[in-house]
Write a protein that holds these residues in place. Structure first.
Motif, PDB file in Angstrom:
ATOM      1  N   ARG A 102     -15.269 -16.966  58.465  1.00  0.00           N
ATOM      2  CA  ARG A 102     -15.141 -16.256  57.189  1.00  0.00           C
ATOM      3  C   ARG A 102     -15.477 -17.243  56.076  1.00  0.00           C
ATOM      4  NH1 ARG A 102      -9.771 -12.532  57.981  1.00  0.00           N
ATOM      5  NH2 ARG A 102     -10.512 -11.531  59.865  1.00  0.00           N
ATOM      6  N   VAL A 103     -16.063 -16.738  55.019  1.00  0.00           N
ATOM      7  CA  VAL A 103     -16.524 -17.603  53.928  1.00  0.00           C
ATOM      8  C   VAL A 103     -15.748 -17.281  52.657  1.00  0.00           C
ATOM      9  CG1 VAL A 103     -18.484 -18.206  52.451  1.00  0.00           C
ATOM     10  CG2 VAL A 103     -18.840 -17.811  54.889  1.00  0.00           C
ATOM     11  N   VAL A 104     -15.252 -18.328  52.012  1.00  0.00           N
ATOM     12  CA  VAL A 104     -14.662 -18.208  50.682  1.00  0.00           C
ATOM     13  C   VAL A 104     -15.642 -18.886  49.738  1.00  0.00           C
ATOM     14  CG1 VAL A 104     -12.733 -18.817  49.184  1.00  0.00           C
ATOM     15  CG2 VAL A 104     -12.309 -18.217  51.577  1.00  0.00           C
ATOM     16  N   ASN A 105     -16.192 -18.110  48.824  1.00  0.00           N
ATOM     17  CA  ASN A 105     -17.191 -18.583  47.872  1.00  0.00           C
ATOM     18  C   ASN A 105     -16.498 -18.863  46.548  1.00  0.00           C
ATOM     19  OD1 ASN A 105     -19.343 -19.010  46.185  1.00  0.00           O
ATOM     20  ND2 ASN A 105     -20.192 -16.959  46.377  1.00  0.00           N
ATOM     21  N   LEU A 106     -16.405 -20.124  46.167  1.00  0.00           N
ATOM     22  CA  LEU A 106     -15.763 -20.540  44.928  1.00  0.00           C
ATOM     23  C   LEU A 106     -16.853 -20.926  43.941  1.00  0.00           C
ATOM     24  CD1 LEU A 106     -13.047 -21.200  43.531  1.00  0.00           C
ATOM     25  CD2 LEU A 106     -13.295 -23.515  44.421  1.00  0.00           C
ATOM     26  N   ASP A 107     -16.999 -20.154  42.871  1.00  0.00           N
ATOM     27  CA  ASP A 107     -18.087 -20.386  41.925  1.00  0.00           C
ATOM     28  C   ASP A 107     -17.577 -20.173  40.507  1.00  0.00           C
ATOM     29  OD1 ASP A 107     -20.633 -20.021  40.380  1.00  0.00           O
ATOM     30  OD2 ASP A 107     -21.473 -20.195  42.382  1.00  0.00           O
ATOM     31  N   ALA A 108     -18.052 -20.978  39.575  1.00  0.00           N
ATOM     32  CA  ALA A 108     -17.659 -20.851  38.170  1.00  0.00           C
ATOM     33  C   ALA A 108     -18.385 -19.703  37.477  1.00  0.00           C
ATOM     34  CB  ALA A 108     -17.918 -22.156  37.429  1.00  0.00           C
ATOM     35  N   LEU A 109     -19.424 -19.177  38.103  1.00  0.00           N
ATOM     36  CA  LEU A 109     -20.220 -18.080  37.544  1.00  0.00           C
ATOM     37  C   LEU A 109     -20.698 -18.391  36.130  1.00  0.00           C
ATOM     38  CD1 LEU A 109     -18.182 -15.038  38.901  1.00  0.00           C
ATOM     39  CD2 LEU A 109     -20.280 -16.020  39.833  1.00  0.00           C
ATOM     40  N   THR A 110     -21.312 -19.565  35.994  1.00  0.00           N
ATOM     41  CA  THR A 110     -21.870 -19.960  34.701  1.00  0.00           C
ATOM     42  C   THR A 110     -23.300 -19.443  34.583  1.00  0.00           C
ATOM     43  OG1 THR A 110     -22.636 -22.062  35.607  1.00  0.00           O
ATOM     44  CG2 THR A 110     -20.434 -22.042  34.602  1.00  0.00           C
ATOM     45  N   TYR A 111     -24.053 -19.988  33.656  1.00  0.00           N
ATOM     46  CA  TYR A 111     -25.418 -19.527  33.384  1.00  0.00           C
ATOM     47  C   TYR A 111     -26.339 -19.604  34.608  1.00  0.00           C
ATOM     48  CZ  TYR A 111     -26.886 -24.385  33.383  1.00  0.00           C
ATOM     49  OH  TYR A 111     -27.152 -25.666  33.764  1.00  0.00           O
ATOM     50  N   ALA A 112     -26.081 -20.536  35.514  1.00  0.00           N
ATOM     51  CA  ALA A 112     -26.969 -20.727  36.663  1.00  0.00           C
ATOM     52  C   ALA A 112     -26.617 -19.833  37.852  1.00  0.00           C
ATOM     53  CB  ALA A 112     -26.930 -22.187  37.101  1.00  0.00           C
ATOM     54  N   ALA A 113     -25.485 -19.160  37.788  1.00  0.00           N
ATOM     55  CA  ALA A 113     -25.052 -18.331  38.920  1.00  0.00           C
ATOM     56  C   ALA A 113     -25.903 -17.070  39.019  1.00  0.00           C
ATOM     57  CB  ALA A 113     -23.589 -17.956  38.746  1.00  0.00           C
ATOM     58  N   GLN A 114     -26.146 -16.657  40.242  1.00  0.00           N
ATOM     59  CA  GLN A 114     -26.887 -15.431  40.517  1.00  0.00           C
ATOM     60  C   GLN A 114     -26.108 -14.610  41.555  1.00  0.00           C
ATOM     61  OE1 GLN A 114     -30.692 -16.744  41.918  1.00  0.00           O
ATOM     62  NE2 GLN A 114     -31.296 -17.578  39.965  1.00  0.00           N
ATOM     63  N   LEU A 130     -15.102 -22.999  53.085  1.00  0.00           N
ATOM     64  CA  LEU A 130     -15.083 -22.968  51.629  1.00  0.00           C
ATOM     65  C   LEU A 130     -16.429 -23.469  51.124  1.00  0.00           C
ATOM     66  CD1 LEU A 130     -13.644 -22.647  48.896  1.00  0.00           C
ATOM     67  CD2 LEU A 130     -12.870 -25.018  49.154  1.00  0.00           C
ATOM     68  N   VAL A 131     -17.120 -22.620  50.374  1.00  0.00           N
ATOM     69  CA  VAL A 131     -18.416 -22.982  49.800  1.00  0.00           C
ATOM     70  C   VAL A 131     -18.263 -22.989  48.288  1.00  0.00           C
ATOM     71  CG1 VAL A 131     -20.838 -22.337  49.567  1.00  0.00           C
ATOM     72  CG2 VAL A 131     -19.651 -21.916  51.724  1.00  0.00           C
ATOM     73  N   THR A 132     -18.554 -24.116  47.664  1.00  0.00           N
ATOM     74  CA  THR A 132     -18.524 -24.180  46.209  1.00  0.00           C
ATOM     75  C   THR A 132     -19.940 -23.972  45.690  1.00  0.00           C
ATOM     76  OG1 THR A 132     -18.776 -26.587  46.224  1.00  0.00           O
ATOM     77  CG2 THR A 132     -16.533 -25.722  46.167  1.00  0.00           C
ATOM     78  N   GLY A 133     -20.058 -23.200  44.632  1.00  0.00           N
ATOM     79  CA  GLY A 133     -21.380 -22.919  44.071  1.00  0.00           C
ATOM     80  C   GLY A 133     -22.180 -21.947  44.913  1.00  0.00           C
ATOM     81  N   GLY A 134     -21.503 -21.042  45.574  1.00  0.00           N
ATOM     82  CA  GLY A 134     -22.169 -20.111  46.481  1.00  0.00           C
ATOM     83  C   GLY A 134     -22.991 -19.028  45.813  1.00  0.00           C
ATOM     84  N   CYS A 135     -22.935 -18.926  44.497  1.00  0.00           N
ATOM     85  CA  CYS A 135     -23.765 -17.940  43.785  1.00  0.00           C
ATOM     86  C   CYS A 135     -25.041 -18.566  43.253  1.00  0.00           C
ATOM     87  CB  CYS A 135     -22.975 -17.287  42.653  1.00  0.00           C
ATOM     88  SG  CYS A 135     -21.720 -16.147  43.245  1.00  0.00           S
ATOM     89  N   GLY A 136     -25.250 -19.822  43.540  1.00  0.00           N
ATOM     90  CA  GLY A 136     -26.491 -20.491  43.156  1.00  0.00           C
ATOM     91  C   GLY A 136     -27.569 -20.247  44.197  1.00  0.00           C
ATOM     92  N   GLY A 166     -18.690  -7.812  49.449  1.00  0.00           N
ATOM     93  CA  GLY A 166     -17.907  -6.687  49.931  1.00  0.00           C
ATOM     94  C   GLY A 166     -17.707  -6.713  51.437  1.00  0.00           C
ATOM     95  N   ALA A 167     -18.411  -7.618  52.107  1.00  0.00           N
ATOM     96  CA  ALA A 167     -18.233  -7.753  53.553  1.00  0.00           C
ATOM     97  C   ALA A 167     -16.866  -8.373  53.818  1.00  0.00           C
ATOM     98  CB  ALA A 167     -19.334  -8.626  54.140  1.00  0.00           C
ATOM     99  N   ALA A 168     -16.249  -7.966  54.897  1.00  0.00           N
ATOM    100  CA  ALA A 168     -14.926  -8.488  55.240  1.00  0.00           C
ATOM    101  C   ALA A 168     -14.948  -9.977  55.512  1.00  0.00           C
ATOM    102  CB  ALA A 168     -14.377  -7.738  56.444  1.00  0.00           C
ATOM    103  N   ALA A 169     -16.119 -10.528  55.786  1.00  0.00           N
ATOM    104  CA  ALA A 169     -16.233 -11.940  56.147  1.00  0.00           C
ATOM    105  C   ALA A 169     -16.410 -12.850  54.941  1.00  0.00           C
ATOM    106  CB  ALA A 169     -17.389 -12.136  57.111  1.00  0.00           C
ATOM    107  N   MET A 170     -16.527 -12.303  53.714  1.00  0.00           N
ATOM    108  CA  MET A 170     -16.733 -13.151  52.549  1.00  0.00           C
ATOM    109  C   MET A 170     -15.860 -12.716  51.387  1.00  0.00           C
ATOM    110  SD  MET A 170     -19.968 -14.033  50.100  1.00  0.00           S
ATOM    111  CE  MET A 170     -19.523 -12.837  48.873  1.00  0.00           C
ATOM    112  N   ALA A 171     -15.294 -13.697  50.695  1.00  0.00           N
ATOM    113  CA  ALA A 171     -14.528 -13.446  49.478  1.00  0.00           C
ATOM    114  C   ALA A 171     -15.128 -14.291  48.367  1.00  0.00           C
ATOM    115  CB  ALA A 171     -13.062 -13.808  49.676  1.00  0.00           C
ATOM    116  N   LEU A 172     -15.308 -13.706  47.187  1.00  0.00           N
ATOM    117  CA  LEU A 172     -15.825 -14.424  46.028  1.00  0.00           C
ATOM    118  C   LEU A 172     -14.673 -14.685  45.079  1.00  0.00           C
ATOM    119  CD1 LEU A 172     -18.029 -15.539  44.153  1.00  0.00           C
ATOM    120  CD2 LEU A 172     -18.407 -13.201  43.347  1.00  0.00           C
ATOM    121  N   CYS A 173     -14.462 -15.961  44.750  1.00  0.00           N
ATOM    122  CA  CYS A 173     -13.403 -16.348  43.827  1.00  0.00           C
ATOM    123  C   CYS A 173     -14.042 -17.055  42.636  1.00  0.00           C
ATOM    124  CB  CYS A 173     -12.426 -17.296  44.499  1.00  0.00           C
ATOM    125  SG  CYS A 173     -11.632 -16.622  45.947  1.00  0.00           S
TER     126      CYS A 173
END
Length: 71
Positions: A34-46, A11-17, A55-62
């Protein structure tokens, strides 16, 4: 046990930073988890920083939604 049967999740928090996305790319390239990416997708997210792995089977974005009141 094959990768598709792996029960190991990271579990990675802030994975879109900046740092989080680099960490996810490294983990997926070097580890068999496998990676679960938990991100708030705020102004700093990329989210575009993960274009190669989204879209890879090994990662999910939540998307995380904070229920804490803003003061």
């Amino acid at each position: 046990m094959t990768f598709s049967q792996s029960r190991c999740f990271l579990l990675v928090t802030g994975g879109c930073g900046f740092i989080g996305s680099a960490f996810i790319r490294w983990v997926l390239a070097n580890q068999k988890v496998r990676v679960v990416n938990l991100d708030a997708l705020t102004y700093a997210a990329q989210p575009e920083a993960l274009v190669g792995v989204r879209g890879a089977a090994a990662m999910a974005l939540c998307r995380a939604i904070s229920m804490m009141p803003v003061k």
